[in-house]
Design an enzyme around this catalytic site. Sequence first.
Site, PDB file in Angstrom:
ATOM      1  N   LYS A   1       0.873  -1.180   0.000  1.00 41.02           N
ATOM      2  CA  LYS A   1       0.000   0.000   0.000  1.00 41.02           C
ATOM      3  C   LYS A   1       0.907   1.226   0.000  1.00 41.02           C
ATOM      4  CE  LYS A   1      -3.369  -2.182   3.130  1.00 41.02           C
ATOM      5  NZ  LYS A   1      -4.143  -2.090   4.370  1.00 41.02           N
TER       6      LYS A   1
ATOM      7  N   ASP B   1       0.368 -11.384   1.054  1.00 38.71           N
ATOM      8  CA  ASP B   1      -1.067 -11.159   0.880  1.00 38.71           C
ATOM      9  C   ASP B   1      -1.366 -10.446  -0.444  1.00 38.71           C
ATOM     10  OD1 ASP B   1       0.122 -10.901   3.472  1.00 38.71           O
ATOM     11  OD2 ASP B   1      -1.771 -10.312   4.373  1.00 38.71           O
TER      12      ASP B   1
ATOM     13  N   GLY C   1      -0.914 -18.944   2.700  1.00 41.42           N
ATOM     14  CA  GLY C   1      -2.157 -19.361   2.054  1.00 41.42           C
ATOM     15  C   GLY C   1      -2.534 -18.427   0.912  1.00 41.42           C
TER      16      GLY C   1
END
Length: 371
Positions: free
Chosen positions: A128, A138, A211
Amino acid sequence: MEKTSWAVRAAESIMERTPKLYEDRGYQGKWSYDYGVVLKGFELLWNQTGDRRYLQFIQDNMDYFVQEDGMIKGYRLDEYNIDHINNGKMLFVLYNETKQEKYKQAAALLRKQLQSHPRTSEGAFWHKQIYPYQIWLDGLYMGSPFYLEYVLAFEEGKNVEDVTKQFILCEQHTKDAETGLLFHAWDEKRVQPWCHPETGLSENFWGRSLGWFVMALADVLALLPESHRDYKELSRILNDTLTAIRKYQDADSGVWYQVLNQGGRKGNYLEASASSMIVYALAKGIRLGVLDESWYEILDQAYHGLIAEFVLETKEGWVNLNKNCQVAGLGGADQRDGTYAYYISEPIVTNDQKGLGAFLQACGEYEALKR
């Protein structure tokens, strides 16, 4: 599909419990990436069953945000937040099914963010603007599959290398030589309080961040032409990362821990969202032929572990998914330091949307594979 399908039961539970995802617990109409994780599961079911209720659920939830002129309520391009790209993945199916121009325009708006989104010196997207010079695992899930689908759909497949490069750079900078696992994040400038002053790496292997990464790889490999020069390299990265993750599969339950490699340590717990994401990547990887058949055994054990460890049915017959880490990150106003103590201190909740969405996708892929 039969009613015993866990994917169907999870989807029905979500539709009955939270018909408007954006009104669920504390979202208050925010443009939050969580919805996209859930709605990708609905898209999978829609493709598998042709049941229009699933498509309608996607449309009803996206139409709250997508205006007639293609603007998105609550979205600001100049925030340069890679998380805010994730829901855009739903715009392709909506445009293809309805031919409404607003969905294509909304997708173009998100694509515009990626054109000017700040990057590291090598061209990896910052997580960001408020997290400068940082690659977080992520972010690969939030941005890359959308980016690839957009260039394939609307830009004649130009610049696909810019998508594949994101994974190659991420692995290069976050991979741990000893375990083969990827650290949660890397700071190119090596100035963040959470990072190692010499390597720029965060301290721990957070289950859900791994994940996100393997889910993103599976999704990108499903879209990427096999003839592409980076297809083999991305396949290798998925195989290598899952091979490292496999070593930390809990022998008793078949699932994975919040801090992935510290299973026996006080305070650590088996975590639903990470485990669901890994199951999804395994099942999809096998279906795509990127993972060979030796992975079936690990997948079966993990899938059955998901149901046994995390799922409880309510008296209404709704699926409850327990033991989800609500949120975890690094730095920011909360000064999150990335220590072991930090990761286990975040709230553990039931029916977190990210967890439910990943569970829905995992069941959809696994059940399709088994059929």
